[in-house]
Design a protein around this motif. Sequence first.
Motif, PDB file in Angstrom:
ATOM      1  N   ARG A 123      33.974  64.344  45.911  1.00 56.12           N
ATOM      2  CA  ARG A 123      35.306  64.961  45.819  1.00 56.12           C
ATOM      3  C   ARG A 123      36.431  63.936  45.796  1.00 56.12           C
ATOM      4  NH1 ARG A 123      34.743  70.296  46.224  1.00 56.12           N
ATOM      5  NH2 ARG A 123      32.658  70.947  46.805  1.00 56.12           N
ATOM      6  N   ARG A 124      36.115  62.761  45.353  1.00 56.61           N
ATOM      7  CA  ARG A 124      37.048  61.633  45.373  1.00 56.61           C
ATOM      8  C   ARG A 124      38.442  61.947  44.829  1.00 56.61           C
ATOM      9  NH1 ARG A 124      34.117  55.901  44.745  1.00 56.61           N
ATOM     10  NH2 ARG A 124      35.964  54.578  44.657  1.00 56.61           N
ATOM     11  N   THR A 125      38.529  62.749  43.773  1.00 51.77           N
ATOM     12  CA  THR A 125      39.831  62.991  43.149  1.00 51.77           C
ATOM     13  C   THR A 125      40.457  64.313  43.597  1.00 51.77           C
ATOM     14  OG1 THR A 125      38.745  64.038  41.281  1.00 51.77           O
ATOM     15  CG2 THR A 125      39.221  61.696  41.057  1.00 51.77           C
ATOM     16  N   GLN A 126      39.748  65.050  44.458  1.00 55.00           N
ATOM     17  CA  GLN A 126      40.268  66.355  44.893  1.00 55.00           C
ATOM     18  C   GLN A 126      41.392  66.182  45.917  1.00 55.00           C
ATOM     19  OE1 GLN A 126      37.161  69.185  45.704  1.00 55.00           O
ATOM     20  NE2 GLN A 126      38.462  70.375  47.096  1.00 55.00           N
ATOM     21  N   MET A 127      42.385  67.068  45.863  1.00 55.49           N
ATOM     22  CA  MET A 127      43.496  67.007  46.814  1.00 55.49           C
ATOM     23  C   MET A 127      43.006  67.361  48.222  1.00 55.49           C
ATOM     24  SD  MET A 127      47.002  68.662  45.417  1.00 55.49           S
ATOM     25  CE  MET A 127      47.292  69.742  46.789  1.00 55.49           C
ATOM     26  N   GLU A 171      40.494  59.989  47.705  1.00 59.96           N
ATOM     27  CA  GLU A 171      40.495  58.529  47.570  1.00 59.96           C
ATOM     28  C   GLU A 171      41.793  57.905  48.096  1.00 59.96           C
ATOM     29  OE1 GLU A 171      39.046  56.861  43.973  1.00 59.96           O
ATOM     30  OE2 GLU A 171      40.215  55.028  44.234  1.00 59.96           O
ATOM     31  N   SER A 218      44.940  62.699  47.018  1.00 56.53           N
ATOM     32  CA  SER A 218      43.499  62.856  46.789  1.00 56.53           C
ATOM     33  C   SER A 218      42.701  62.284  47.961  1.00 56.53           C
ATOM     34  CB  SER A 218      43.103  62.119  45.513  1.00 56.53           C
ATOM     35  OG  SER A 218      43.233  60.721  45.734  1.00 56.53           O
TER      36      SER A 218
END
Length: 235
Positions: free
Chosen positions: A129-133, A97, A95
Amino acid sequence: MISPILQVMNLSVSYDRVHAVRECTLQVEPGSVVAVLGSNGAGKSSLLNALIGIVGSQGSILFEGKSLKKIPTEQRVADGMTLVPERRELFGSLSVEDNLRLGGFRLNRQAASRRIDEIGDLFPVLAKRRTQMAATLSGGERQMLAMGRALMVNPKLLMLDEPSLGLAPLIIKDVFKVILALKARGTSMLLVEQNARAALEVADYAYVFEVGSITHEGTASAMLDDPRLERAYLG
Ligand SMILES: Nc1ncnc2c1ncn2[C@@H]1O[C@H](COP(=O)(O)OP(=O)(O)OP(=O)(O)O)[C@@H](O)[C@H]1O
Ligand SMILES: [Mg+2]
């Protein structure tokens, strides 16, 4: 007199028989943005890669007055210099993050979280978009993430290898806005760009590379007014 944060003297980089950088001398004053301009194959990436220590070089590199000879890349980063490479090398399956956390692996969890919040203020798109791959980010978002990751360690000298490469004009504007925001906070930068006009607009000083050698140097404002450079690089 304030001494330069980076002082490079007679630096050369060779790969077998290719002399990519020949006896280059340049410096970066604390808090300033220095642009390195030049066409494809001029040796710009080789210069940055030598400064961070991922390719070997001859000559002398002083960072905050200390020689980097025999100092490995990891220690150079710990001492406050970072490079955002041309290829942006992210961990695609992680992600946003987690990519940022890897940039700050030296920080404890709490400090890293604080820093991720600060980077989210600088790049709102990353906060969103913290959790987006990472692999699913757009080109512009990837560049922001690569810069954000380099900023996790709060570098004193940030080296950027063609941050505008492959990006649409509106996104390039955003990238340069961030560069200006970092400059306002006092981060010293070495900025490699083919987008000469945009680079000179944020830079204080610039060097022009041609086939491995520095052929022009001067203040960014003087270069913007130089008709020869205008013809060669500014289009
Ligand atoms: N690992 C390598 N092995 C052999 N030759 C290399 C290697 N890396 C770069 N070169 C050569 O060194 C020269 C300078 O390359 P470099 O990537 O530093 O240029 P550049 O100014 O960054 O170009 P670009 O604007 O296209 O990114 C080129 O002729 C290139 O082919
Ligand atoms: Mg390059």
